[in-house]
Write a protein that holds these residues in place. Structure first.
Motif, PDB file in Angstrom:
ATOM      1  N   LYS A 146      44.740  45.331  43.920  1.00 42.59           N
ATOM      2  CA  LYS A 146      45.812  44.436  44.387  1.00 42.59           C
ATOM      3  C   LYS A 146      45.996  43.269  43.420  1.00 42.59           C
ATOM      4  O   LYS A 146      47.116  42.807  43.211  1.00 42.59           O
ATOM      5  CB  LYS A 146      45.527  43.968  45.808  1.00 42.59           C
ATOM      6  CG  LYS A 146      45.679  45.150  46.780  1.00 42.59           C
ATOM      7  CD  LYS A 146      46.210  44.805  48.146  1.00 42.59           C
ATOM      8  CE  LYS A 146      46.829  46.049  48.774  1.00 42.59           C
ATOM      9  NZ  LYS A 146      46.150  46.611  49.933  1.00 42.59           N
ATOM     10  N   ASP A 158      50.065  40.140  51.677  1.00 41.99           N
ATOM     11  CA  ASP A 158      49.120  39.057  51.388  1.00 41.99           C
ATOM     12  C   ASP A 158      47.707  39.491  51.756  1.00 41.99           C
ATOM     13  O   ASP A 158      47.516  40.205  52.745  1.00 41.99           O
ATOM     14  CB  ASP A 158      49.487  37.804  52.196  1.00 41.99           C
ATOM     15  CG  ASP A 158      50.756  37.166  51.662  1.00 41.99           C
ATOM     16  OD1 ASP A 158      51.071  37.382  50.461  1.00 41.99           O
ATOM     17  OD2 ASP A 158      51.447  36.492  52.444  1.00 41.99           O
ATOM     18  N   TYR A 159      46.759  39.047  50.982  1.00 45.16           N
ATOM     19  CA  TYR A 159      45.377  39.467  51.235  1.00 45.16           C
ATOM     20  C   TYR A 159      44.401  38.380  50.789  1.00 45.16           C
ATOM     21  O   TYR A 159      44.749  37.457  50.055  1.00 45.16           O
ATOM     22  CB  TYR A 159      45.063  40.765  50.490  1.00 45.16           C
ATOM     23  CG  TYR A 159      45.120  40.622  48.983  1.00 45.16           C
ATOM     24  CD1 TYR A 159      46.345  40.634  48.319  1.00 45.16           C
ATOM     25  CD2 TYR A 159      43.960  40.447  48.229  1.00 45.16           C
ATOM     26  CE1 TYR A 159      46.407  40.490  46.944  1.00 45.16           C
ATOM     27  CE2 TYR A 159      44.017  40.304  46.851  1.00 45.16           C
ATOM     28  CZ  TYR A 159      45.249  40.326  46.210  1.00 45.16           C
ATOM     29  OH  TYR A 159      45.318  40.170  44.849  1.00 45.16           O
ATOM     30  N   TRP A 161      39.762  38.085  50.187  1.00 50.15           N
ATOM     31  CA  TRP A 161      38.547  38.920  50.191  1.00 50.15           C
ATOM     32  C   TRP A 161      37.304  38.052  50.130  1.00 50.15           C
ATOM     33  O   TRP A 161      37.365  36.863  49.822  1.00 50.15           O
ATOM     34  CB  TRP A 161      38.577  39.920  49.034  1.00 50.15           C
ATOM     35  CG  TRP A 161      38.380  39.295  47.679  1.00 50.15           C
ATOM     36  CD1 TRP A 161      39.338  38.726  46.901  1.00 50.15           C
ATOM     37  CD2 TRP A 161      37.149  39.183  46.958  1.00 50.15           C
ATOM     38  NE1 TRP A 161      38.789  38.264  45.733  1.00 50.15           N
ATOM     39  CE2 TRP A 161      37.446  38.525  45.734  1.00 50.15           C
ATOM     40  CE3 TRP A 161      35.830  39.568  47.222  1.00 50.15           C
ATOM     41  CZ2 TRP A 161      36.457  38.254  44.780  1.00 50.15           C
ATOM     42  CZ3 TRP A 161      34.860  39.291  46.268  1.00 50.15           C
ATOM     43  CH2 TRP A 161      35.181  38.641  45.067  1.00 50.15           C
ATOM     44  N   LEU A 182      46.033  33.731  56.433  1.00 47.32           N
ATOM     45  CA  LEU A 182      46.788  34.881  56.951  1.00 47.32           C
ATOM     46  C   LEU A 182      46.962  34.792  58.462  1.00 47.32           C
ATOM     47  O   LEU A 182      46.093  34.292  59.162  1.00 47.32           O
ATOM     48  CB  LEU A 182      46.056  36.185  56.615  1.00 47.32           C
ATOM     49  CG  LEU A 182      45.701  36.457  55.153  1.00 47.32           C
ATOM     50  CD1 LEU A 182      44.738  37.647  55.058  1.00 47.32           C
ATOM     51  CD2 LEU A 182      46.951  36.723  54.330  1.00 47.32           C
ATOM     52  N   GLU A 225      43.802  41.944  54.962  1.00 50.09           N
ATOM     53  CA  GLU A 225      45.210  41.792  54.604  1.00 50.09           C
ATOM     54  C   GLU A 225      46.119  41.712  55.806  1.00 50.09           C
ATOM     55  O   GLU A 225      45.749  42.108  56.914  1.00 50.09           O
ATOM     56  CB  GLU A 225      45.655  42.915  53.656  1.00 50.09           C
ATOM     57  CG  GLU A 225      45.147  44.298  54.028  1.00 50.09           C
ATOM     58  CD  GLU A 225      45.618  45.382  53.089  1.00 50.09           C
ATOM     59  OE1 GLU A 225      45.115  45.445  51.949  1.00 50.09           O
ATOM     60  OE2 GLU A 225      46.479  46.187  53.512  1.00 50.09           O
ATOM     61  N   LYS A 226      47.277  41.183  55.592  1.00 50.34           N
ATOM     62  CA  LYS A 226      48.296  41.063  56.617  1.00 50.34           C
ATOM     63  C   LYS A 226      48.706  42.466  57.042  1.00 50.34           C
ATOM     64  O   LYS A 226      48.975  43.320  56.215  1.00 50.34           O
ATOM     65  CB  LYS A 226      49.492  40.327  55.999  1.00 50.34           C
ATOM     66  CG  LYS A 226      50.635  40.064  56.913  1.00 50.34           C
ATOM     67  CD  LYS A 226      50.511  38.694  57.559  1.00 50.34           C
ATOM     68  CE  LYS A 226      51.432  38.551  58.759  1.00 50.34           C
ATOM     69  NZ  LYS A 226      51.137  39.487  59.874  1.00 50.34           N
TER      70      LYS A 226
END
Ligand code: ADP
Ligand code: MG
Ligand code: MG
Length: 365
Positions: A146, A158-159, A161, A182, A225-226
């Motif tokens: 990503k 959107d993400y 981590w 998020l 993630e979203k």
């Protein structure tokens, strides 16, 4: 003279069974006028086997590997011979049980699709089908993937981590970070798996914690993630290397509930091996959307420096906005069903993949 193609399948990943099916399908459909097949099966313990017993699906169902021999693989054997493991009595003379000219890895997921086995083939200096070390490893890690897509301005959700070790140390901090960045609903995924393993959806903090607890069983890096609500899923394959790329038909996988599970994807999608087809090909989408998906598919493939034949998976939201979800550098069944409708048979697809591998190998020399 016919070339020997070593089809390597199985492997030590959670996608072991799927890989057996892909391997058998490739061996069945390979152009027998051009190539002789050498089956190479990596069993769940990581042992490499060859032999005629590996052509028959029944043998895998019954764990019967009588007509096979364990072989030794070494990066210093760049004569590409397959040597039998000396038996316990200690026969030191090397017994050659096969020879390969080119390798066709048909392994999905860990140790097969992530660059590790590709690294072995590089060291052995043997031509091999599919993406190289870099593309495989970037394609496998959902975070790196990503990051690369993002820096190429490709549309992604959107993400954020984090490391498992940090979660164990300070989960409150991570939860706050996620919730600041998020909005629910969210998807939680181990960074380095496939086939929906370890993935869950969260609608609130409680389900987020549960989802992370599941994901950390599988990986030391977790991506959150979203979630796209009620998305349509559209997949499209790309074949080629460098700038020479073409796209397949698009498919819409069907019959899923909340999201596609391991069973939905593979058990049910291999008619011949006991399931039913559940996908719409071509996907019922407008030409404009299809064209955009094809363009993004090629860009995604190029962004990771892909090679061979990869499947790029998309999510469409309710307004038909397109998001790239992931790239699979060794898709199940090498996504042959996406190429047939473009006039490329399974046999031709295998031929093209091998041609690319040989061309790239020759250019390297
Ligand atoms: P895998 O590599 O295991 O296939 P994916 O990222 O493709 O992992 O996720 C598996 C499935 O979960 C997808 O096919 C899709 O159905 C669903 N999914 C994943 N991410 C999202 C998202 N952000 N929004 C909605 N659905 C998602
Ligand atoms: Mg995947
Ligand atoms: Mg997927």
């Amino acid at each position: 003279m016919k070339k020997n193609v070593g089809v390597v399948f199985g492997g030590r990943s959670v996608e072991h069974e799927v890989s057996i099916i892909t391997g058998l399908q490739i061996m069945e459909n390979i152009d027998k006028d051009k190539y002789d097949v050498v089956p190479i099966y990596i069993n769940k313990e990581g042992k490499w086997l060859t032999g005629n017993g590996l052509f028959d699906f029944e043998n895998f169902k019954h764990n019967n590997f009588e007509d096979t021999e364990e072989i030794m693989i070494s990066p210093t054997h760049n004569d590409f011979n397959l040597y039998a493991i000396p038996n316990k009595a200690g026969i030191f003379r090397k017994k050659i049980v096969g020879k390969v000219d080119i390798i066709f890895p048909a392994i999905h997921g860990t140790n097969g699709e992530d660059g590790t086995i590709q690294g072995l083939f590089e060291l052995m200096n043997v031509p091999y089908v599919g993406s190289n070390v870099l593309a495989s490893s970037v394609g496998m890690d959902k975070i790196l993937m990503k990051d690369v897509f993002k820096s190429n301005n490709l549309p992604i959700v959107d993400y954020t981590w984090f490391y498992r070790s940090k979660w164990i140390e300070n989960r409150e901090e991570i939860l706050e970070e996620i919730e600041n960045k998020l909005k629910y609903p969210l998807f939680i995924k181990p960074a380095n798996l496939g086939s929906s393993v370890g993935i869950s959806k969260a609608i609130d903090r409680n389900s987020l914690i549960n989802g992370v607890e599941i994901a950390i069983r599988y990986d030391r890096k977790i991506i959150v993630e979203k979630a796209i609500e009620n998305p349509r899923e559209i997949n499209c394959a790309v074949i080629g290397y460098d700038e020479n790329l073409k796209t397949s038909l698009c498919e819409e996988p069907l019959g899923w509930q909340e999201f596609l599970s391991y069973e939905d994807k593979y058990v049910n999608s291999n008619a011949k091996y006991g399931g039913e087809e559940r996908r719409r090909i071509p996907a019922d989408i407008e030409d404009e959307i299809r064209a955009e998906i094809e363009t993004i598919a090629k860009k995604s493939f190029k962004a990771i420096d892909g090679r061979g034949n990869a499947r790029i998976d998309f999510l469409l939201d309710q307004k038909n906005k397109i998001y790239v979800n992931e790239i699979n550098t060794m898709p199940g069944s090498i996504a042959y069903y996406l190429w047939e409708g473009k006039g490329i048979s399974f046999k031709q697809l295998i031929n093209e993949m091998i041609d690319i591998a040989l061309k790239v190998y020759d250019e390297k020399e």
